[in-house]
Write an enzyme that holds these catalytic residues in place. Structure first.
Site, PDB file in Angstrom:
ATOM      1  CD  GLU A   7      -3.068   1.018   2.129  1.00 59.07           C
ATOM      2  OE1 GLU A   7      -3.324   1.944   2.725  1.00 59.07           O
ATOM      3  OE2 GLU A   7      -3.916   0.013   2.083  1.00 59.07           O
ATOM      4  CE  LYS A   8       0.523   3.703   4.237  1.00 58.86           C
ATOM      5  NZ  LYS A   8      -0.229   2.395   4.771  1.00 58.86           N
ATOM      6  CG  ASP A 103      -2.807  -0.355   5.226  1.00 57.12           C
ATOM      7  OD1 ASP A 103      -1.652  -1.010   5.280  1.00 57.12           O
ATOM      8  OD2 ASP A 103      -2.850   0.803   5.559  1.00 57.12           O
ATOM      9  CG  ASP A 105      -8.516  -0.714   5.796  1.00 61.63           C
ATOM     10  OD1 ASP A 105      -8.226  -0.837   4.554  1.00 61.63           O
ATOM     11  OD2 ASP A 105      -8.082   0.331   6.543  1.00 61.63           O
ATOM     12  CE1 TYR A 328      -4.037  -0.349   8.601  1.00 63.95           C
ATOM     13  CE2 TYR A 328      -5.823  -1.443   9.474  1.00 63.95           C
ATOM     14  CZ  TYR A 328      -5.232  -0.710   8.682  1.00 63.95           C
ATOM     15  OH  TYR A 328      -6.107   0.012   7.755  1.00 63.95           O
ATOM     16  NE  ARG A 330      -4.793   4.655   8.499  1.00 64.26           N
ATOM     17  CZ  ARG A 330      -4.991   5.937   8.475  1.00 64.26           C
ATOM     18  NH1 ARG A 330      -6.362   6.484   8.134  1.00 64.26           N
ATOM     19  NH2 ARG A 330      -4.204   7.159   8.349  1.00 64.26           N
TER      20      ARG A 330
END
Length: 656
Positions: A7-8, A103, A105, A328, A330
């Site tokens: 993701e990043k 991520d 989610d 994580y 979030r």
């Protein structure tokens, strides 16, 4: 060649660090060994196009264009990410196997899925994509995750849910923002009035609370205490419990509003004998609170440290990405996988080294105790936020980072403490035909509450004398207590977040209130902080100390909209349906079609006269002038995440 799409960059580096070497870093990627490559997105590489891409006429904001309903949805690269998108375009062509490492989610799922779709990966290769779920950036955790790859097809419903959310937010935000802004001009309001299916009900909650406070008229109410004397000369107090015959003198909360009635009770009991009806004793225990999800963490940090939601999110993101000290951040889950229990010793020792103030709590923890937090059945894509087994010097952390880490660590340590045990006692006494009750609670063993220190409430309330069965008592006097009703409390960061997460309390539709689960709310764990800050930036909310109030512009915006849009019922229903889509219990079309059908009526029901004479906030005015009246950049944009370099993750749009 095996390609990992993270993701990043920070997640990409964590994956590359545990793959076989040698490593070779190139622009936008890391080569590992002879046949593995790790690359990454920078948050969302793609975003929804602006309306004028579908039709150049939509560059002008006009009511006759509304509602704007794209026939075929289009995405475009975000500004400044074309190089990284080009890197991925070349890599996916040459890759034999693609591993999705977004991520864990729904937004993380869509973020990589939409890139794979945009780059036109062949169906045969797309069907073989695997999913890597990482919630802890420490090497051991990443290695374990790499051994548990799943088929990406299992997560299609999660991606569809995020896609539906994205498109619905665009439709709602673009159309309602344009409609209200254009109609507002006719009433003399010179500013952009952004509307979103989450931000608007949140503003509505604050506007409604402010109105309740302004309209509140304090009223006196009355209570009566009996001062009792035992045979042995000991004294205690018991409070009058009004009977059903007093109901007509009480308000809906059972408070007695008649002073004459209370005075009559005082007169009747003074100097009279009392009869002991019951003396009940029972012990109980208060279970250890679960580890944190993001909202619970934000609420508690607001109460303890005065941090707002965005500050907590930023600190947690840094603790995760920069320092690798927490998992994580979030997460919407408050449970842990059973296998994590074995990591207790490593994690608690890391806590003691990172936060010396918790060293004694670590020393006193009983690692053989297993709270209800470890429950595989309640863990899905991600688990509760807990410390990792990595330690760091507290000096490396900012003040907010250390505060947030300490809160997460303390909550984790509680899982290795026993329940708080207490003893309750309830004494009932009859005096002159009336019932009087005395209650006390004593803490027998604080258990996990020992970690709260001064924050722990003193629940040892008074003492009651030893009473014999049928012991005669004497009421020395009755005491009249005159009190005043209090207005509702203004929202704070903590209470507004709590309202967003427990939105069912504010939903008017009784049937919907029954359907909503405890975890449903306004927005998601990752977006709530940004939504609150967005309303401040747009000049619709303001702070007065710790209190949050609506501005004149915020109140006018809500007044101009139909009631359905300022209440949380609609968006809470949306969240419930989006959750159902992710669980395969609902479908995309069933979610989108009712919204498209409802837009014309919603647009026509706007009442712009409520905006007459209201000055636009400076922030909105500035943005309005810059746009020259044609287009406000970002209105309805569905760019949900920011790159890691920005220190954040999601970019909350007016459509939210």
């Amino acid at each position: 060649m095996k390609l990992y799409i993270a993701e990043k960059p920070s997640l990409g580096r964590a994956i590359a660090a545990v793959l076989p070497g040698p490593q070779k870093k190139e622009e936008g990627l890391i080569r590992c060994g002879s046949d593995q490559v790790v690359s990454w997105c920078i948050g969302h590489l793609l975003e929804q196009v602006e309306p004028d891409t579908y039709n150049p006429a939509f560059k002008q904001w006009r009511l006759e264009h509304l509602p704007i309903l794209p026939d075929e949805w289009q995405l475009k690269p975000r500004k400044g990410v074309s190089k990284q998108l080009s890197v991925l375009r070349k890599l996916v062509k040459s890759a034999d196997q693609i591993i999705h490492a977004g991520d864990p989610d729904r937004e993380g799922q869509l973020l990589v899925d939409e890139v794979i779709e945009f780059l036109k990966v062949p169906a045969s290769k797309k069907s073989q994509v695997q999913r890597l779920l990482i919630s802890d950036l420490n090497p051991d955790a990443v290695r374990r995750a790499l051994q548990r790859l799943k088929s990406n097809r299992e997560f299609v419903p999660l991606s569809v849910s995020a896609l539906a959310r994205s498109r619905a937010d665009w439709l709602f935000g673009i159309n309602m923002t344009r409609a209200l802004t254009v109609k507002g001009r006719s009433a003399g309001y010179n500013g952009v009035l952004s509307v979103g299916r989450v931000q608007t009900p949140v503003l509505g909650l604050v506007v409604q609370r402010d109105a309740e406070i302004d309209a509140f008229v304090p009223k006196p109410f009355y209570e009566v205490d009996a001062h009792l004397l035992t045979e042995s000369g000991e004294r205690f107090k018991a409070r009058w419990q009004p009977s059903e015959a007093c109901a007509r003198f009480q308000d809906e909360e059972g408070r007695v509003l008649s002073k004459a009635l209370a005075e009559n009770v005082v007169a009747r009991i003074t100097g009279q004998p009392g009869k002991l009806l019951s003396d009940e004793r029972k012990t109980g225990q208060q279970a250890v609170p679960l580890p944190y999800n993001l909202s619970a963490l934000q609420i508690d940090c607001a109460k303890r440290f005065g941090l707002n939601a965005q500050q907590v999110l930023d600190a947690a993101q840094a603790l995760y990405e920069k320092h690798n000290l927490i998992t994580y951040p979030r997460s919407d889950c408050r449970y842990l996988p059973a296998e994590h229990f074995a990591e207790g010793a490593k994690v608690t020792q890391a806590v003691a080294r990172t936060q010396p103030d918790l060293a004694a709590a670590v020393q006193n923890a009983d690692l053989s105790l297993k709270s209800k937090a470890w429950n595989d059945k309640k863990v899905e894509a991600h688990h509760a936020i807990i410390p990792t087994s990595k330690a760091a010097s507290a000096e490396r952390l900012s003040r907010a980072e250390l505060q947030v880490y300490s809160q997460i660590a303390r909550q984790y340590l509680m899982q290795f403490y026993p329940p708080c045990r207490y003893a309750d006692r309830r004494v009932e006494v009859e005096i002159a035909g009336g019932l009087f009750v005395a209650k006390v609670r004593q803490i027998l063993d604080p258990g996990w509450k020992a970690l709260l220190g001064k924050e722990a409430e003193d629940e040892t309330v008074g003492q009651l004398p030893v009473l014999k069965p049928d012991e005669p008592l004497h009421c020395e006097r009755g005491e009249l207590l005159e009190k005043m009703t209090q207005p509702p409390k203004a929202f704070t960061d903590a209470s507004l977040l709590a309202a967003m997460t427990g939105i069912a309390r504010f939903v008017q539709d009784a049937e919907l209130r029954k359907v909503l689960r405890e975890t449903d709310g306004l927005g998601t764990e990752a977006t709530r902080a940004g939504i609150i800050e967005l309303l401040f930036r747009r000049g619709f909310l303001q702070r007065q100390g710790k209190q949050i109030h609506a501005t004149a512009a915020g109140k006018a915006l809500i007044a101009a909209l139909p009631d359905d849009l300022s209440r949380p019922d609609m968006t809470a229903h949306w969240e419930s349906q989006l959750d159902a889509i992710s669980r395969k219990a609902f479908n995309y079309q069933g979610f989108m079609q009712p919204l498209q059908d409802a837009l014309p009526n919603l647009i026509s029901s706007i009442q712009p006269q409520a905006l007459s004479g209201i000055p636009a906030p400076k922030t909105a005015g500035k943005r309005r002038r810059k746009s020259s009246g044609s287009k406000v950049k970002g209105t309805g944009s569905t760019s949900r995440k920011r790159g890691a370099a920005s220190g954040g993750k999601r970019k909350t749009s007016p459509a939210v």
